[in-house]
Enzyme design. Structure first.
Site, PDB file in Angstrom:
ATOM      1  N   ASP A 118     -13.449  -3.745  -1.239  1.00 37.81           N
ATOM      2  CA  ASP A 118     -13.108  -3.269   0.233  1.00 37.81           C
ATOM      3  C   ASP A 118     -14.325  -3.521   0.969  1.00 37.81           C
ATOM      4  O   ASP A 118     -14.884  -2.516   1.558  1.00 37.81           O
ATOM      5  CB  ASP A 118     -12.648  -1.948   0.377  1.00 37.81           C
ATOM      6  CG  ASP A 118     -11.268  -1.640  -0.681  1.00 37.81           C
ATOM      7  OD1 ASP A 118     -10.322  -2.358  -0.562  1.00 37.81           O
ATOM      8  OD2 ASP A 118     -11.381  -0.717  -1.318  1.00 37.81           O
ATOM      9  N   ASP A 133       0.809  -1.201  -0.060  1.00 37.95           N
ATOM     10  CA  ASP A 133      -0.049   0.051  -0.113  1.00 37.95           C
ATOM     11  C   ASP A 133       0.866   1.142  -0.018  1.00 37.95           C
ATOM     12  O   ASP A 133       1.864   1.412   0.717  1.00 37.95           O
ATOM     13  CB  ASP A 133      -0.859   0.008   1.277  1.00 37.95           C
ATOM     14  CG  ASP A 133      -1.974  -1.010   1.168  1.00 37.95           C
ATOM     15  OD1 ASP A 133      -2.073  -1.793   0.143  1.00 37.95           O
ATOM     16  OD2 ASP A 133      -2.688  -1.156   2.039  1.00 37.95           O
TER      17      ASP A 133
HETATM   18  O1  1PR Z   1     -10.519   2.836  -5.147  1.00 38.24           O
HETATM   19  O2  1PR Z   1      -9.609   2.426  -7.229  1.00 38.24           O
HETATM   20  O3  1PR Z   1      -8.664   4.172  -6.105  1.00 38.24           O
HETATM   21  O4  1PR Z   1      -7.963   2.137  -5.530  1.00 38.24           O
HETATM   22  C1  1PR Z   1      -7.536   2.152  -4.105  1.00 38.24           C
HETATM   23  C2  1PR Z   1      -7.073   1.021  -3.660  1.00 38.24           C
HETATM   24  O5  1PR Z   1      -6.382   1.318  -2.401  1.00 38.24           O
HETATM   25  C3  1PR Z   1      -8.031   0.098  -3.385  1.00 38.24           C
HETATM   26  O6  1PR Z   1      -7.678  -1.235  -3.997  1.00 38.24           O
HETATM   27  C4  1PR Z   1      -8.191  -0.257  -1.858  1.00 38.24           C
HETATM   28  O7  1PR Z   1      -8.151  -1.423  -1.447  1.00 38.24           O
HETATM   29  C5  1PR Z   1      -6.535   0.315  -1.569  1.00 38.24           C
HETATM   30  N1  1PR Z   1      -6.883   1.201  -0.263  1.00 38.24           N
HETATM   31  C6  1PR Z   1      -7.433   2.372  -0.062  1.00 38.24           C
HETATM   32  N2  1PR Z   1      -7.401   2.701   1.262  1.00 38.24           N
HETATM   33  C7  1PR Z   1      -6.743   1.840   1.723  1.00 38.24           C
HETATM   34  C8  1PR Z   1      -6.225   1.837   3.269  1.00 38.24           C
HETATM   35  O8  1PR Z   1      -5.493   0.917   3.839  1.00 38.24           O
HETATM   36  N3  1PR Z   1      -6.518   2.798   4.026  1.00 38.24           N
HETATM   37  N4  1PR Z   1      -5.695  -0.217   1.318  1.00 38.24           N
HETATM   38  C9  1PR Z   1      -6.362   1.006   0.999  1.00 38.24           C
HETATM   39  C10 1PR Z   1      -6.042  -1.534   1.078  1.00 38.24           C
HETATM   40  C11 1PR Z   1      -5.881  -3.554   1.974  1.00 38.24           C
HETATM   41  C12 1PR Z   1      -4.892  -4.480   1.383  1.00 38.24           C
HETATM   42  C13 1PR Z   1      -3.912  -4.895   2.435  1.00 38.24           C
HETATM   43  C14 1PR Z   1      -4.448  -6.311   2.967  1.00 38.24           C
HETATM   44  C15 1PR Z   1      -3.511  -7.140   3.558  1.00 38.24           C
HETATM   45  N5  1PR Z   1      -5.250  -2.251   1.791  1.00 38.24           N
HETATM   46  O9  1PR Z   1      -4.498  -4.064   0.285  1.00 38.24           O
HETATM   47  O10 1PR Z   1      -2.875  -5.028   1.760  1.00 38.24           O
HETATM   48  O11 1PR Z   1      -5.653  -5.939   3.603  1.00 38.24           O
HETATM   49  O12 1PR Z   1      -3.109  -6.539   4.724  1.00 38.24           O
HETATM   50  P1  1PR Z   1      -2.755  -7.364   6.287  1.00 38.24           P
HETATM   51  O13 1PR Z   1      -1.957  -8.584   5.430  1.00 38.24           O
HETATM   52  O14 1PR Z   1      -1.704  -6.585   6.745  1.00 38.24           O
HETATM   53  O15 1PR Z   1      -4.033  -7.927   6.618  1.00 38.24           O
HETATM   54  P2  1PR Z   1      -9.260   3.115  -6.112  1.00 38.24           P
END
Ligand code: 1PR
Length: 523
Positions: free
Chosen positions: A379, A224
């Site tokens: 999400d 991320d």
């Molecule tokens: O909506 O097309 O602009 O895409 C934005 C992307 O960013 C989406 O795919 C969304 O999942 C991701 N995103 C947005 N905000 C966050 C955040 O964390 N605040 N991250 C985010 C998503 C989730 C996973 C993470 C897994 C594994 N993060 O990517 O890597 O949950 O984590 P873990 O193994 O530590 O539990 P758009």
């Protein structure tokens, strides 16, 4: 000098990077003369058979290409570059191929997920210099929904098993073509390229030939990425999507360095999520594009990038389509793009009208680059209900009851990094995404993200059972046993993790060592 035929679709950057990493110069074909004078030609193809042949015809490359092939000068076709050699394809039944090999290209007709995405083996049917130094049991990266069916078996170089035994490589004189992507197959793929490029290589038989190849489960490292408060692009990680600790954005490292480390440790795929992409415009985010460019120079496994892929109007009023944004990502080295928030809005619109417009980001990008290049990232978070009739959404019966003892829940889709819940459930979004042309689902779970408590098995089963495309299980991995659990209790094709890798609690080799002999994986 190596000549590379780029007809303008997909990620040729990674092929160029792989060839350059072997010390060769690459000349990209810019006109018929370049084809006529080529001495060694590489033809990487991504996307759709029909649009590829249309472009080759429009550029007047077809005759020159046929002449090149008939002259038996060294040729390496990759993926669609293999399909192009055949007479026709079910992907575009009215379009003629080059017809250098008699036979056709057919869609997989099997009970497994299609596209066939991931690392699989090859049964080597005849000696070929491209497999010099190979043991015969290596795995290569595949991503395709169609496979070639030659009329004449003597051209078959390799076969691979996926529901059926299909032809995964051909060789006729100096013309070689593979269904798998050597440039995305780590060091074994680089070795195949080296064997093709190195004029000194002689044909040698491999010593070990498999009886049946098997597709591996994939371990995906996710980064991320966002700017911290000092403006530096960093890898961060949230707990249930909250990436700040004591007010600051957590900084877990440099994106390019971490991606390289995970590649060297054996990650089967790397995913970058530009997590503030929903409020920024990716084409103005030069540092993020640079991360991709630099990473693809020396990371030879598939790269997925997500964040901000949607139609956009900039401050000057210039309109950009999601396809243009995706194209820039592909040019910078991405193999797949991942669509988050925009997919939710598209699905809502589809539910309202019941119609495909053909203009959504999913449809546009899938049409040009192929379904395999389009991932939809979801999400969701749990919403408990006391009984299924309390909601219009697709519910599951859960063993993990709600705070008031509720036995049912639905998974609410969110946008803007989990900040906004929508009136749409994850199962419905997955089904609509597949219908519109997505090739894979990246299934996160806000309740589980960063908790180290294991994947949400119930969610993954619910989505996996509702679609026929591959699913990447994400969120919650805390130990090696969680990977085993997700691969044995669900049919997910891949397991993604972030926090445990970044915090160095568990490494990718530890995960793979634990899984080997229990689950099919790439070692
Ligand atoms: O909506 O097309 O602009 O895409 C934005 C992307 O960013 C989406 O795919 C969304 O999942 C991701 N995103 C947005 N905000 C966050 C955040 O964390 N605040 N991250 C985010 C998503 C989730 C996973 C993470 C897994 C594994 N993060 O990517 O890597 O949950 O984590 P873990 O193994 O530590 O539990 P758009």
């Amino acid at each position: 000098m190596i000549t590379l035929l780029d007809y303008g679709a997909g990620n040729v950057r990674s092929v160029i990077n792989a060839i350059e990493s072997l010390g060769h110069n690459v000349r990209v074909v810019s006109g018929v003369d370049d084809l006529l004078s080529a001495e060694k030609l590489v033809f990487p193809g991504v996307g759709n058979f029909g649009s590829m042949m249309r472009i080759l015809n429009d550029k007047n490359y077809v005759h020159a290409l046929k002449d090149y092939l008939l002259s038996d000068r060294p040729f390496l076709g990759i993926c669609l570059g293999l399909h192009a050699l055949f007479e026709k394809s079910e992907e575009a039944p009215d379009t003629k191929g080059l017809g250098f090999i008699s036979g056709q290209v057919k869609k997989f007709d099997i009970h497994l997920s299609v596209p066939h995405i991931g690392w699989n083996g090859v049964n080597i049917k005849k000696p070929s210099r491209i497999f010099n130094g190979s043991r015969g049991d290596e795995k290569f990266y595949f991503v395709h929904s169609y496979h070639v069916v030659p009329d004449d078996d003597s051209v078959v170089l390799t076969t691979t098993n996926y529901g059926v035994e299909f032809v995964s490589g051909i060789q006729k004189g100096n013309i070689t073509a593979t269904q798998f992507h050597p440039e995305k197959s780590g060091t074994v793929g680089i070795n195949v390229l080296k064997n093709f490029l190195d004029p000194g290589s002689e044909k040698k038989a491999t010593t070990h030939v498999l009886k049946e190849t098997r597709l591996s489960k994939r371990i995906v490292a996710c980064l991320d990425v966002r700017s911290n408060d000092h403006g530096d692009l960093v890898v961060t990680k949230g707990d249930q999507y909250d990436v700040r600790k004591n007010g600051d954005v957590r900084n877990l490292g440099n994106p390019v360095e971490l991606a390289r480390t995970y590649y060297e440790q054996g990650a089967d795929e790397i995913t970058f999520l530009n997590i503030t992409g929903f409020r920024d415009f990716p084409l103005e985010d030069i540092p993020m594009m640079d991360v991709l460019k630099q990473t693809s120079k020396n990371v030879f496994v598939p790269l997925t990038i997500g964040g901000g892929i949607r139609d956009y109007t900039d401050k000057q009023g210039r309109k950009y389509t999601a396809l243009e944004v995706a194209t820039e990502y592909f040019r910078s080295g991405a193999d797949k793009i991942s669509i988050g928030g925009d997919a939710v809005l598209i699905a809502e619109e589809y539910l309202r009208t019941g119609k495909k417009t053909g203009n959504s980001s999913i449809e546009q990008i899938s049409k040009v680059y192929g379904a395999q290049a389009v991932v939809v990232s979801i999400d969701p978070r749990r919403v408990y209900v006391s009984s299924p009739d309390k909601t219009n959404h697709q519910v599951i019966r859960t063993e993990k009851k709600g705070p008031l003892g509720e036995e049912y829940c639905w998974y609410q889709c969110t946008i803007k990094g989990g900040r906004e819940g929508r009136d749409l459930d994850a199962i419905t979004l997955s089904q609509i995404s597949e219908k519109l042309g997505a090739g894979e689902i990246l299934l996160n779970c806000i309740d589980k993200d960063g908790t180290d408590s294991g994947y949400d098995i119930e969610l993954i089963n619910a989505v996996k059972n509702a679609v026929t495309i591959p699913v990447i299980a994400s969120s919650g991995a805390g130990c090696v046993e969680h990977f085993y659990e997700v691969f044995t209790k669900t049919e997910a094709e891949s397991a993604l993790a972030a926090g445990i890798f970044h915090r160095k609690e568990v490494s990718i080799p530890e995960v793979k060592n634990y899984l080997k002999d229990k689950v099919e994986i790439r070692l």
